[in-house]
Scaffold this active site. Structure first.
Site, PDB file in Angstrom:
ATOM      1  N   LYS A 114       0.834  -1.208   0.000  1.00  0.00           N
ATOM      2  CA  LYS A 114       0.000   0.000   0.000  1.00  0.00           C
ATOM      3  C   LYS A 114       0.867   1.255   0.000  1.00  0.00           C
ATOM      4  CE  LYS A 114      -4.350  -1.819   1.190  1.00  0.00           C
ATOM      5  NZ  LYS A 114      -5.645  -1.744   1.813  1.00  0.00           N
ATOM      6  N   LYS A 196      -3.547  -9.811  -5.941  1.00  0.00           N
ATOM      7  CA  LYS A 196      -4.879 -10.200  -5.460  1.00  0.00           C
ATOM      8  C   LYS A 196      -5.968  -9.252  -5.977  1.00  0.00           C
ATOM      9  CE  LYS A 196      -5.685  -7.775  -1.188  1.00  0.00           C
ATOM     10  NZ  LYS A 196      -6.684  -7.707  -0.163  1.00  0.00           N
ATOM     11  N   LYS A 199     -10.820  -4.316  -4.028  1.00  0.00           N
ATOM     12  CA  LYS A 199     -11.920  -3.400  -4.359  1.00  0.00           C
ATOM     13  C   LYS A 199     -11.416  -2.007  -4.720  1.00  0.00           C
ATOM     14  CE  LYS A 199     -13.561  -3.835   0.262  1.00  0.00           C
ATOM     15  NZ  LYS A 199     -12.371  -3.740   1.119  1.00  0.00           N
TER      16      LYS A 199
END
Ligand code: AQP
Length: 331
Positions: A114, A196, A199
């Site tokens: 992230k 992965k 969303k």
């Protein structure tokens, strides 16, 4: 009568629920709801570790709650609540923060991933995310935490912190176990099967949302990235095909190798058509219930207000014990 064991889990309203969230976690929540005392939260405090527009966050929070119910969580059996409504999460997090080593947070792969995506917003919340997650779990004395594979490292920190606190101050927290599904623990992006499904992916073709209509689902599966081998095989060398087989296996309850065998001599086109049909048919009732829930926002409000009270009851007991052990003077 034996007391039921406790489950805690949650999902972030950082977007709309994907097939990955469903197969990795929420499907298991629904399967475990009869056997356990369950606490399921919409973890909005976690969601703001990446920038969110206030209006969008509010909508996503209610929509995620609607999806919990649409996926089959029974509000009579489970405590369903909004994380920011139970302030104990933040208070326990502070105590745990003082017991967490910088080195162990530095090792978290989710933070590293992230951080790469949010270079301009590399905030401390993103770094201490696993400590808040540990507080979420430990507040409810959870025995089991149904999550996807991506949360394995965070589960280890939660267990380490529980043990560390118990050793320093005496037995206080239940040591939680992660609970991951056999297939579906890690559903991959349809556009890049080496990462992965998420969303918050900037490419909507990478994910299938539970709220997607049938046409969108069919298009996304048809466009999904595969390989040039042309053979449907369950193999690490064909991550795109393997991912589709995992999705199929999870929805049909069949072995992925057996499904692959059915496509001997057939091309990817026929396989993708069948995968799309299985996904569309499986998600149809969920989507219908979701639309119905969204038209009944007062009911959703009743659910989270009742859940907030029950969650806080349990959380405040744990926090009181923690504060006493740490040495804070009671009010
Ligand atoms: N691709 C996935 N495969 C299997 N399980 C998954 N989960 C997430 N992605 C997959 C599981 O879903 C639960 C809820 O996740 P979350 O909302 O708490 O956060 P996340 O893991 O960061 O999910 P996303 O979709 O990738 O959100 P963003 O894009 O905001 O970071 C968890 O149990 C998770 O393991």
């Amino acid at each position: 009568m034996d007391e039921k064991k406790v489950i805690f889990s949650g999902a972030q309203p950082s977007g709309k629920m994907t097939l990955g969230n469903y197969l990795g976690a929420i499907k298991n929540w629904t399967l475990l709801q009869d056997e356990y005392e369950c606490y399921y939260s919409v973890v909005d405090l976690h969601a703001i570790t990446v920038p969110q527009k206030p209006e969008v966050l509010r909508n996503n929070t209610i929509e995620l709650l609607a999806q919990y119910i649409a996926c089959g969580l029974d509000p009579e059996k489970n405590t369903i609540f909004i994380q920011s409504h139970v302030k104990e999460h933040l208070e326990l997090m502070w105590v745990l923060n003082t017991m967490t080593y910088m080195g162990e947070l530095n090792r978290m792969t989710q933070f590293k991933d992230k951080a790469k995506k949010s270079e301009e917003n590399l905030n401390a919340g993103l770094f201490t995310y696993p400590v808040l997650m540990a507080a979420d779990i430990l507040l409810y004395q959870a025995d089991l935490v149904p999550v996807g594979e991506d949360q394995r490292q965070h589960m280890e920190i939660a267990r380490d912190l529980a043990n560390r606190f118990n050793n320093r101050y005496s037995e206080t927290f239940t040591i939680p176990e992660g609970y991951m599904p056999k297939e579906g623990a890690r559903i991959m992006s349809l556009q890049d099967p080496t990462k992965k499904m998420s969303k918050s992916d900037s490419d909507p073709n990478g994910y299938i949302l539970l709220a997607d209509d049938s046409d969108a689902i069919v298009k996304k599966i048809k466009k999904s990235v595969t390989d040039s081998l042309g053979v449907v095989k369950y193999s690490d060398e064909q991550p795109g095909i393997k991912n589709l087989l995992d999705i199929c296996a999870n929805f049909s309850g069949r072995d992925p190798q057996d499904i692959a065998a059915q496509y001997e001599g057939k091309g990817y086109g026929a396989f993708k058509t069948d995968v799309a049909e299985i996904v569309v048919e499986y998600l149809r009732p969920i989507k219908e219930k979701y639309d119905y829930m969204l038209a009944n926002k007062d009911y959703l409000r009743d659910i989270y207000l009742a859940g907030d009270v029950k969650a806080q009851e349990k959380a405040s007991k744990t926090l009181k014990a923690v504060y006493e052990k740490v040495g804070f003077i009671p009010r």
